[in-house]
Design a protein around this motif. Structure first.
Motif, short mmCIF file in Angstrom:
data_model
loop_
_atom_site.label_atom_id
_atom_site.label_comp_id
_atom_site.label_asym_id
_atom_site.label_seq_id
_atom_site.Cartn_x
_atom_site.Cartn_y
_atom_site.Cartn_z
N LEU A 76 0.84 -1.20 0.00
CA LEU A 76 0.00 0.00 0.00
C LEU A 76 0.88 1.25 0.00
CD1 LEU A 76 -2.98 1.09 0.29
CD2 LEU A 76 -2.40 1.39 2.71
N CYS A 77 0.61 2.16 -0.92
CA CYS A 77 1.37 3.41 -1.03
C CYS A 77 0.45 4.59 -0.71
CB CYS A 77 1.93 3.57 -2.44
SG CYS A 77 2.95 2.18 -2.98
N ILE A 78 1.01 5.59 -0.04
CA ILE A 78 0.26 6.78 0.35
C ILE A 78 0.93 7.99 -0.30
CG2 ILE A 78 -0.53 8.22 2.28
CD1 ILE A 78 -0.09 5.70 4.08
N GLY A 79 0.15 8.80 -0.97
CA GLY A 79 0.64 10.06 -1.50
C GLY A 79 -0.21 11.19 -0.98
N THR A 80 0.41 12.25 -0.46
CA THR A 80 -0.38 13.33 0.11
C THR A 80 0.44 14.62 0.13
OG1 THR A 80 -1.80 13.92 1.98
CG2 THR A 80 0.32 12.92 2.51
N PHE A 81 -0.25 15.75 0.23
CA PHE A 81 0.43 17.03 0.41
C PHE A 81 0.40 17.41 1.88
CE2 PHE A 81 -0.17 17.17 -4.10
CZ PHE A 81 0.87 17.94 -4.59
N VAL A 82 1.58 17.71 2.43
CA VAL A 82 1.72 18.15 3.81
C VAL A 82 2.31 19.55 3.78
CG1 VAL A 82 2.83 17.71 6.02
CG2 VAL A 82 2.08 15.78 4.62
N ASN A 83 1.56 20.52 4.26
CA ASN A 83 1.99 21.92 4.20
C ASN A 83 2.43 22.31 2.79
OD1 ASN A 83 1.51 22.36 6.96
ND2 ASN A 83 3.52 21.49 7.48
N GLY A 84 1.70 21.84 1.79
CA GLY A 84 1.98 22.18 0.40
C GLY A 84 3.07 21.35 -0.24
N GLN A 85 3.67 20.43 0.48
CA GLN A 85 4.77 19.61 -0.05
C GLN A 85 4.25 18.20 -0.33
OE1 GLN A 85 7.77 18.37 2.78
NE2 GLN A 85 9.40 18.52 1.24
N LEU A 86 4.50 17.72 -1.56
CA LEU A 86 4.10 16.36 -1.91
C LEU A 86 5.01 15.36 -1.19
CD1 LEU A 86 2.48 14.30 -3.55
CD2 LEU A 86 4.17 14.58 -5.39
N ARG A 87 4.40 14.46 -0.46
CA ARG A 87 5.17 13.42 0.25
C ARG A 87 4.56 12.06 -0.05
NH1 ARG A 87 6.52 15.72 6.31
NH2 ARG A 87 7.17 17.81 5.70
N LEU A 88 5.41 11.05 0.01
CA LEU A 88 4.97 9.70 -0.28
C LEU A 88 5.45 8.75 0.80
CD1 LEU A 88 6.07 9.59 -4.03
CD2 LEU A 88 3.76 10.01 -3.18
N ALA A 89 4.64 7.77 1.06
CA ALA A 89 5.07 6.61 1.86
C ALA A 89 4.77 5.41 0.98
CB ALA A 89 4.30 6.55 3.18
N THR A 90 5.79 4.85 0.38
CA THR A 90 5.57 3.85 -0.66
C THR A 90 5.98 2.46 -0.20
OG1 THR A 90 7.73 4.31 -1.65
CG2 THR A 90 5.86 5.51 -2.52
N ALA A 91 5.36 1.49 -0.83
CA ALA A 91 5.71 0.08 -0.61
C ALA A 91 5.49 -0.64 -1.94
CB ALA A 91 4.86 -0.53 0.50
N SER A 92 6.53 -0.63 -2.77
CA SER A 92 6.42 -1.34 -4.05
C SER A 92 7.33 -2.57 -4.07
CB SER A 92 6.71 -0.42 -5.22
OG SER A 92 8.02 0.09 -5.17
N TYR A 93 8.64 -2.35 -3.85
CA TYR A 93 9.56 -3.49 -3.86
C TYR A 93 10.37 -3.60 -2.56
CZ TYR A 93 8.55 -3.89 -8.81
OH TYR A 93 7.90 -4.05 -10.00
N THR A 94 10.49 -2.49 -1.80
CA THR A 94 11.29 -2.52 -0.57
C THR A 94 10.45 -2.12 0.64
OG1 THR A 94 13.25 -1.92 -1.86
CG2 THR A 94 13.39 -1.67 0.52
N GLY A 95 9.71 -1.04 0.51
CA GLY A 95 8.83 -0.60 1.59
C GLY A 95 9.47 0.47 2.45
#
Ligand SMILES: [Ca+2]
Ligand SMILES: [Ca+2]
Ligand SMILES: [Ca+2]
Length: 324
Positions: A76-95
């Motif tokens: 499961l991957c999360i993409g969101t803007f925090v204080n206008g900054q794009l941030r990701l928490a990804t889990a594709s091959y490593t996590g």
């Protein structure tokens, strides 16, 4: 054609825990989820369906002990803007996740973990004497680990209540967070390496042995924003690298009505039938969002990635990552 489904559910949550300091990168670990007809690894970094090792190795083995695999990696991957900054928490091959939790103190998120935060696995028939995870299950109940409340008092009673999802064959639970900076890396796979979003993700994975459910891997994600700032324009996406035995003859598709993505063999002969290929009458595999909260949380897009060796060349962020 036999079809195996992976099902995900989302629920809101609260967290209660106690703090201990921790600042080291996570040491990757996995536990094998065993169903009646299949088995697959669950990692402590947000990855599932991949065998932990030096190389990216397929993990969802169906049928069990067949040495044939349907999925290479998922998360499961999360993409969101925090204080206008794009941030990701990804889990594709490593996590980019690790076992732990987040406190809000002095108006900033503080990431914590301790030895109790790890993968827990219980199987039907286990008890505190034959499985340490069962004996310590109560440590995770306040975090969200499920149990059958046998004496119906809404409290986990060790020795009376049954650890794990009610009537499951096996249950794995882990509480993860992406808050540890050391686990965010551009080597994650796809687009990793941003600052943390500071999410907490409580993951429960389980299997049943009812004949109609025995080929299903159930996953329930409880995702909570533990940052002090709001998440804006947030997307949750499930990375799912399917591979029907020999990957060179696979097709994919989606069913928007069913919130279902799937992969299948383009003909009725997977590879040669030798080695890890299925041969005649190959299976297919799918992942379906079973539970959605509100009207805006169904499947809103479905996209593919291709290897960089294939034409036409995809844009860089959608290429498979190099890993040696
Ligand atoms: Ca009870
Ligand atoms: Ca194939
Ligand atoms: Ca073929």
């Amino acid at each position: 054609m036999k079809i195996i489904f992976v099902v995900i559910l989302f629920f809101p949550s609260l967290l209660f825990s106690s703090p201990l300091p921790y600042n080291l990168p996570v040491i990757k670990a996995q536990k094998i989820l065993v169903g009646r007809t299949f088995e697959t690894p669950i990692w402590n970094t947000g990855i599932f369906n991949q065998q932990l090792g030096t190389f990216i190795t397929p993990g969802l083995q169906w049928p069990e002990s067949s040495n044939k695999f349907l999925v290479l990696s998922s998360g499961l991957c999360i993409g969101t803007f925090v204080n206008g900054q794009l941030r990701l928490a990804t889990a594709s091959y490593t996590g980019e996740f690790a076992p732990g939790y987040i406190l809000n103190a002095n108006n900033s998120p503080i990431v914590k973990t301790n030895e109790a935060f790890k993968l827990y696995r219980v199987s039907r028939g286990d008890n505190a004497a034959n499985n340490p995870d069962y004996a310590n299950w109560g440590d995770m109940v306040s975090i969200g680990a499920p149990y059958e409340d046998v004496n119906l008092n809404f409290t986990y009673d060790a020795g009376i209540d049954i650890a794990g999802v009610k009537n499951s064959l096996q249950t794995i639970f882990v509480c993860l967070t992406d808050g540890f900076v050391a686990n965010h890396s551009s080597m994650e796979g796809f687009s990793g390496g941003t600052p943390p979003v500071f999410a907490e993700v409580k993951l429960t994975v389980w299997t049943y042995d009812y004949p109609e459910l025995e080929d299903i891997q159930f996953l329930r994600y409880v995702v909570k924003n533990k940052n002090v700032a709001d998440f804006k324009n947030t997307y949750l996406s499930m990375f799912f690298h399917a591979q029907i035995g020999d990957s060179s003859d696979d097709y994919i598709g989606c069913d928007t009505i069913r919130n279902l993505g799937y992969a299948y063999n383009k003909d009725n002969m997977d590879g040669t039938g030798e080695g890890n290929s299925y041969g005649e009458t190959p299976p297919s595999v799918g992942i379906k969002q079973l539970n959605k909260v509100g009207n805006n949380y169904g499947m809103t897009s479905f996209h593919y990635v291709t290897g960089e060796q294939f034409e036409p060349k995809p844009v860089y962020c959608e290429m498979m990552p190099r890993k040696s």
